[in-house]
Design a protein around this motif. Structure first.
Motif, short mmCIF file in Angstrom:
data_model
loop_
_atom_site.label_atom_id
_atom_site.label_comp_id
_atom_site.label_asym_id
_atom_site.label_seq_id
_atom_site.Cartn_x
_atom_site.Cartn_y
_atom_site.Cartn_z
N PRO B 61 85.21 -3.97 -6.70
CA PRO B 61 83.77 -3.79 -6.49
C PRO B 61 83.40 -3.75 -5.00
O PRO B 61 83.89 -4.54 -4.21
CB PRO B 61 83.18 -5.03 -7.16
CG PRO B 61 84.15 -5.37 -8.23
CD PRO B 61 85.50 -5.01 -7.69
N GLY B 62 82.54 -2.78 -4.67
CA GLY B 62 82.07 -2.66 -3.29
C GLY B 62 83.08 -2.02 -2.35
O GLY B 62 82.92 -2.09 -1.13
N TRP B 74 84.24 2.77 -5.85
CA TRP B 74 83.77 1.94 -6.98
C TRP B 74 82.28 2.18 -7.19
O TRP B 74 81.47 2.01 -6.29
CB TRP B 74 84.03 0.47 -6.66
CG TRP B 74 83.77 -0.46 -7.80
CD1 TRP B 74 84.66 -0.85 -8.76
CD2 TRP B 74 82.54 -1.16 -8.10
NE1 TRP B 74 84.07 -1.73 -9.62
CE2 TRP B 74 82.77 -1.94 -9.25
CE3 TRP B 74 81.28 -1.20 -7.51
CZ2 TRP B 74 81.79 -2.75 -9.82
CZ3 TRP B 74 80.30 -2.00 -8.08
CH2 TRP B 74 80.57 -2.77 -9.23
N LEU B 75 81.92 2.60 -8.41
CA LEU B 75 80.51 2.90 -8.70
C LEU B 75 79.84 1.78 -9.49
O LEU B 75 78.64 1.54 -9.34
CB LEU B 75 80.40 4.17 -9.54
CG LEU B 75 80.50 5.52 -8.85
CD1 LEU B 75 80.24 6.62 -9.87
CD2 LEU B 75 79.52 5.63 -7.71
N GLY B 76 80.59 1.15 -10.36
CA GLY B 76 80.04 0.11 -11.24
C GLY B 76 81.21 -0.45 -12.04
O GLY B 76 82.35 0.00 -11.86
N ALA B 77 80.92 -1.40 -12.92
CA ALA B 77 81.99 -1.99 -13.71
C ALA B 77 82.70 -0.88 -14.51
O ALA B 77 82.04 -0.16 -15.26
CB ALA B 77 81.42 -3.04 -14.65
N ASP B 78 84.00 -0.71 -14.28
CA ASP B 78 84.83 0.26 -14.99
C ASP B 78 84.38 1.71 -14.75
O ASP B 78 84.60 2.58 -15.59
CB ASP B 78 84.87 -0.04 -16.50
CG ASP B 78 85.22 -1.50 -16.76
OD1 ASP B 78 86.15 -1.99 -16.11
OD2 ASP B 78 84.54 -2.14 -17.58
N SER B 144 79.01 1.26 -1.16
CA SER B 144 77.94 0.67 -1.97
C SER B 144 76.87 1.70 -2.28
O SER B 144 76.62 2.61 -1.50
CB SER B 144 77.30 -0.50 -1.22
OG SER B 144 76.39 -1.15 -2.07
N ARG B 145 76.25 1.51 -3.42
CA ARG B 145 75.06 2.30 -3.71
C ARG B 145 73.88 1.56 -3.09
O ARG B 145 73.85 0.33 -3.08
CB ARG B 145 74.89 2.45 -5.22
CG ARG B 145 73.78 3.42 -5.59
CD ARG B 145 73.90 3.86 -7.04
NE ARG B 145 72.69 4.58 -7.40
CZ ARG B 145 71.61 4.01 -7.90
NH1 ARG B 145 71.61 2.72 -8.16
NH2 ARG B 145 70.54 4.74 -8.16
N THR B 146 72.93 2.28 -2.56
CA THR B 146 71.79 1.65 -1.90
C THR B 146 70.63 2.63 -1.88
O THR B 146 70.79 3.80 -2.21
CB THR B 146 72.17 1.21 -0.47
OG1 THR B 146 71.10 0.46 0.08
CG2 THR B 146 72.45 2.40 0.42
#
Lengths: 95, 187
Positions: B61-62, B74-78, B144-146
């Motif tokens: 993550p991140g 990494w976009l999100g869980a899985d 990260s998405r922001t």
């Protein structure tokens, strides 16, 4: 306010949106005999505690995960954060 | 029909480059993107398969991991975003569909996002004004998405304090570019 995301660490509360009581995870079975009464309670009745409250937050400007945040409504102190999917799975919801 | 002209996300024939003081903004039209989501129960199998087909470990993550030809973000869980050099419409997504058959769903994102590389002295000052992330603490590979000017964007650090990539939704490309340029001028 800072929310300690279980995967991403401390993130600014402005990235999140608030939905409400975490009890919303416990959606009643629509096929139950008493579904009408259960849905009445599910949709309209909420506890409004002065103190510890479990609530759903959405990480809209982040990884778009749903969190269950345990927050003290009097001090705004955040006591715990969990991924909502983990909470739901522990309750036997989801897959 | 044959007279169509291919334009970049910012509307030019060639990718746009802006030099503002010590900062350089470079539009990139030479990359392909595809998002990858693990099928239910295949989360660990996907990680193993990604390591084989992308020659790089699935990012935590991140994070973003750079392989020889492909990188994974990494976009999100899985969920991950795969990036490689553009070789044609849908080429990356179609390859991944075959390579990850049974363990993941793949969606082409090449025309969904535009990548803009921002680099030079002052890039941290620029991004501090545009996102709530602790940009000054981001090390190479942080991803990260922001929100940038209320637009959900992806941000990767290529070199701590010096070079970042902004992935903006293509439909917001000009707005996000405008924000980057105007804030750069005002620094």
């Amino acid at each position: 306010m800072i929310i300690n995301h279980p995967l991403l660490g401390p993130r600014d509360a402005s990235e999140f949106t608030y939905l409400g009581d975490a009890a919303l995870i416990e959606r009643p079975d629509w096929q139950s005999e008493t579904a009408q009464d259960e849905f009445h309670d599910y949709v309209y009745l909420r506890d409004n505690p002065a103190g510890t409250h479990r609530e759903l937050w959405f990480h809209e400007q982040g990884d778009r995960s749903w969190l269950v945040v345990t927050r003290n409504t009097m001090t705004h102190e955040i006591l715990a954060t969990e991924l909502a999917r983990d909470v739901a799975r522990k309750m036997g919801r989801g897959k | 029909m044959r007279d169509f002209v291919a334009k970049t996300a910012l509307g030019g024939i060639e990718p746009r480059k802006d030099v503002i003081g010590s900062l350089t903004l470079q539009e990139r039209d030479d990359i392909a993107l595809a998002s990858i989501s693990a099928r239910l129960g295949q989360e660990e199998a996907l990680k193993a398969r990604l390591e084989t087909v992308c020659s790089v470990v699935a990012p935590k993550p991140g994070r973003s991991e750079q392989g020889e030809n492909r990188s994974l973000h990494w976009l999100g869980a899985d969920q991950y975003l795969c990036e490689e050099a553009l070789s044609g419409p849908l080429v990356l997504a179609r390859r991944l569909v075959d390579e990850l058959a049974g363990v993941a769903s793949v969606t082409d994102q090449t025309d969904a996002f535009v990548r803009m590389d921002v680099s030079g002295q002052g890039v941290v000052d620029l991004l501090q004004r545009l996102t709530v992330l602790d940009v000054e603490q981001m090390l190479a590979g942080a991803f990260s998405r922001t929100a940038i000017h209320h637009v959900g964007c992806l941000l990767r650090c290529n070199e701590a304090g010096m070079a970042f990539s902004v992935y903006a939704p293509r439909s917001y490309a000009i707005s996000v570019h405008h924000a980057l340029v105007e804030v750069s001028k005002a620094l």
